[in-house]
Write an enzyme that holds these catalytic residues in place. Structure first.
Site, PDB file in Angstrom:
ATOM      1  N   GLY A   1      -7.940  -7.805   0.703  1.00 58.21           N
ATOM      2  CA  GLY A   1      -6.636  -7.867   1.370  1.00 58.21           C
ATOM      3  C   GLY A   1      -6.039  -9.257   1.312  1.00 58.21           C
ATOM      4  O   GLY A   1      -4.878  -9.447   0.907  1.00 58.21           O
TER       5      GLY A   1
ATOM      6  N   LYS B   1     -15.665 -13.262   5.042  1.00 61.73           N
ATOM      7  CA  LYS B   1     -16.613 -12.194   5.414  1.00 61.73           C
ATOM      8  C   LYS B   1     -17.847 -12.285   4.521  1.00 61.73           C
ATOM      9  O   LYS B   1     -18.028 -11.501   3.592  1.00 61.73           O
ATOM     10  CB  LYS B   1     -15.946 -10.831   5.285  1.00 61.73           C
TER      11      LYS B   1
ATOM     12  N   GLY C   1     -13.063  -4.090   0.687  1.00 59.78           N
ATOM     13  CA  GLY C   1     -14.418  -3.577   0.880  1.00 59.78           C
ATOM     14  C   GLY C   1     -14.749  -2.477  -0.126  1.00 59.78           C
ATOM     15  O   GLY C   1     -15.855  -2.432  -0.665  1.00 59.78           O
TER      16      GLY C   1
ATOM     17  N   ARG D   1       0.821  -1.218   0.000  1.00 59.80           N
ATOM     18  CA  ARG D   1       0.000   0.000   0.000  1.00 59.80           C
ATOM     19  C   ARG D   1       0.854   1.267   0.000  1.00 59.80           C
ATOM     20  O   ARG D   1       0.445   2.293  -0.544  1.00 59.80           O
ATOM     21  CB  ARG D   1      -0.942  -0.007   1.199  1.00 59.80           C
TER      22      ARG D   1
HETATM   23  P1  ADP Z   1     -10.455 -10.785   1.495  1.00 59.27           P
HETATM   24  O1  ADP Z   1      -9.558 -10.150   2.534  1.00 59.27           O
HETATM   25  O2  ADP Z   1      -9.693 -11.167   0.268  1.00 59.27           O
HETATM   26  O3  ADP Z   1     -11.677  -9.974   1.203  1.00 59.27           O
HETATM   27  P2  ADP Z   1     -11.751 -12.403   3.506  1.00 59.27           P
HETATM   28  O4  ADP Z   1     -11.183 -11.511   4.533  1.00 59.27           O
HETATM   29  O5  ADP Z   1     -13.210 -12.405   3.299  1.00 59.27           O
HETATM   30  O6  ADP Z   1     -10.990 -12.173   2.102  1.00 59.27           O
HETATM   31  O7  ADP Z   1     -11.379 -13.924   3.841  1.00 59.27           O
HETATM   32  C1  ADP Z   1     -10.057 -14.364   3.993  1.00 59.27           C
HETATM   33  C2  ADP Z   1      -9.950 -15.383   5.088  1.00 59.27           C
HETATM   34  O8  ADP Z   1     -10.848 -16.465   4.860  1.00 59.27           O
HETATM   35  C3  ADP Z   1      -8.569 -15.995   5.161  1.00 59.27           C
HETATM   36  O9  ADP Z   1      -8.032 -15.758   6.444  1.00 59.27           O
HETATM   37  C4  ADP Z   1      -8.819 -17.486   4.923  1.00 59.27           C
HETATM   38  O10 ADP Z   1      -7.999 -18.329   5.686  1.00 59.27           O
HETATM   39  C5  ADP Z   1     -10.244 -17.626   5.352  1.00 59.27           C
HETATM   40  N1  ADP Z   1     -10.868 -18.837   4.794  1.00 59.27           N
HETATM   41  C6  ADP Z   1     -11.158 -19.071   3.506  1.00 59.27           C
HETATM   42  N2  ADP Z   1     -11.715 -20.289   3.356  1.00 59.27           N
HETATM   43  C7  ADP Z   1     -11.752 -20.842   4.594  1.00 59.27           C
HETATM   44  C8  ADP Z   1     -12.222 -22.100   5.103  1.00 59.27           C
HETATM   45  N3  ADP Z   1     -12.748 -23.021   4.294  1.00 59.27           N
HETATM   46  N4  ADP Z   1     -12.127 -22.314   6.422  1.00 59.27           N
HETATM   47  C9  ADP Z   1     -11.582 -21.375   7.225  1.00 59.27           C
HETATM   48  N5  ADP Z   1     -11.124 -20.171   6.814  1.00 59.27           N
HETATM   49  C10 ADP Z   1     -11.212 -19.924   5.501  1.00 59.27           C
HETATM   50 MG    MG Z   2      -9.626 -10.092   4.690  1.00 58.77          MG
END
Ligand code: ADP
Ligand code: MG
Length: 397
Positions: free
Chosen positions: A354, A201, A377, A39
């Site tokens: 992220g 999320k 987000g 960033r």
């Molecule tokens: P981003 O930051 O890309 O928007 P999120 O914050 O929504 O993504 O989700 C990322 C998290 O989701 C990671 O820490 C990952 O380990 C977790 N995750 C993804 N699939 C699983 C799963 N099947 N079980 C547990 N955690 C998961």
């Molecule tokens: Mg995240």
């Protein structure tokens, strides 16, 4: 569209204090040092642009969630050091942006130096978008530049409040580049448009998913989000991570999804996240009651890679599994490679989020993706609404 930094003439910049909202919300290690400076690097084009035209950048950023009070562990001091190293120019750290000291500091020093005000979230009134705070912060600059794409979905004092008190108020080069990439996904994308959703999320992402069911040709779901969908479909998901509050929304999407929506047909399960050696693939309707699904399975990887290979436009948010730990990163890595390959074949590919951005870097394919967004987000909300609160506060063209 809002007015952009590039629309300003040199006289509007030379000798002027450019108050730039950046997003330096970077991860720190136990020693308090910056672990990932993506960033910070993303802000360099705007900073160099300003410096080359004789403007004096005064930077505002948040870091973490100090909750409106000073917290030494969330000082921007390590960020100032990292920026100085990367930029190759002196970077001074001032006190909080609402103080007379900071205003004085913004006027001092040789041209070419960069001033960074301390964490804006140390100030009560930042997250509640207090107009008095915004007015006080406006004293730090002669113009306002928003380059904090990752914070543009937040209507806070330094993002949505401040530009109402300081003109010109323009979008920086990073924000411009982000919007351009997201517009290519949002407005008349080349088809097929394939969208992948994963991560954890879920509740936040349901409205957007709903929107994409209408717009995209395929919506492929993985990660913990898939567990929630599978449970909503009546499957046994054992001890898997599920967002209970999102079950109803997921059920509604399942009814509407039809051919567009794809869920994993197989999953990698283990007793828990630590038990990588016990990982094995099972059919999605066969998750043992005492195990958890931590990744998409090999058949799903192949199916998703096939859909991605046919895409002309791809948007991906959210890892396909618990990618922080092997072997549960395999699904995410396979998808990352498929998206990179599609880019090489001429598809326009965008990754936002992220953890998703960290995942493509980990898979070593980040530089082959057309655009890796610095905002999760913010990228999602922009795709759904076509605007963001902080953008609406800038000068219109
Ligand atoms: P981003 O930051 O890309 O928007 P999120 O914050 O929504 O993504 O989700 C990322 C998290 O989701 C990671 O820490 C990952 O380990 C977790 N995750 C993804 N699939 C699983 C799963 N099947 N079980 C547990 N955690 C998961
Ligand atoms: Mg995240």
């Amino acid at each position: 569209m809002t007015r952009r930094l590039r629309d300003l003439e040199v006289p509007e910049l030379r000798g002027k204090r450019a108050l730039v909202r950046v997003d330096y919300n970077v991860p720190l290690d136990d020693q308090g040092e910056v672990v990932d400076d993506t960033r910070i690097r993303a802000s360099l084009p705007t900073l160099r642009y300003l410096l080359e035209r004789g403007a004096r950048p005064v930077l505002l950023s948040h870091l973490g969630r100090p909750g409106g009070a000073p917290d030494p562990s969330l000082s921007l001091a390590p960020v100032a050091r990292a920026l100085e190293r990367i930029l190759g120019e002196a970077v001074r750290l001032a006190g909080p942006a609402d103080t007379d000291d900071a205003v004085e500091a913004s006027r001092e020093g040789p041209p070419g130096t960069v001033l960074l005000a301390e964490n804006v979230r140390f100030l009560p009134g930042e997250t509640s978008n207090d107009p008095d705070l915004a007015r006080r912060m406006a004293r730090l600059g002669d113009l306002y530049v928003n380059d904090a794409f990752g914070a543009c979905h937040r209507a806070h004092a330094s993002t949505a409040g401040l530009p109402r008190f300081l003109r010109p108020a323009v979008a920086g080069l990073l924000v411009e580049r982000e919007l351009e990439a997201l517009d290519a996904v949002r407005e008349a994308p080349d088809r097929p448009l394939v969208v992948l959703f994963g991560g954890a999320k879920i509740g936040d992402k349901i409205p957007l998913l709903e929107d994409f069911l209408d717009r995209a040709d395929r919506v492929l779901v993985g990660g913990a989000m898939a567990n929630t969908f599978l449970k909503a479909a009546g499957e046994e998901v054992g001890a898997s991570l599920v967002e209970e509050d999102a079950l109803e929304g997921a059920g509604r999407l399942l009814e509407r999804g039809g051919e567009t929506l794809a869920l994993p047909t197989d999953l990698v399960v283990a007793p828990d996240e630590e038990a990588g050696e016990a990982a094995r693939a099972v059919a999605s309707d066969d998750v043992p009651p005492d195990e958890m699904a931590l990744d998409i399975g090999p058949a799903t990887r192949e199916a998703y890679a096939g859909a991605i290979a046919e895409a002309r436009t791809v948007f991906w948010n959210g890892p396909m599994g618990y990618f922080e730990r092997e072997p549960f990163d395999a699904g995410t890595v396979a998808v990352a490679r498929a998206v990179a390959k599609a880019s090489l074949g001429g598809a326009f590919t965008v990754v936002g989020g992220g953890d998703s951005a960290a995942a493509v870097r980990r898979a070593g394919v980040a530089d082959r993706i057309s655009h890796v967004s610095t905002g999760g987000g913010a990228a999602l909300e922009y795709l759904a609404r076509g605007t963001l609160p902080a953008l609406e506060a800038l000068e219109p063209t």
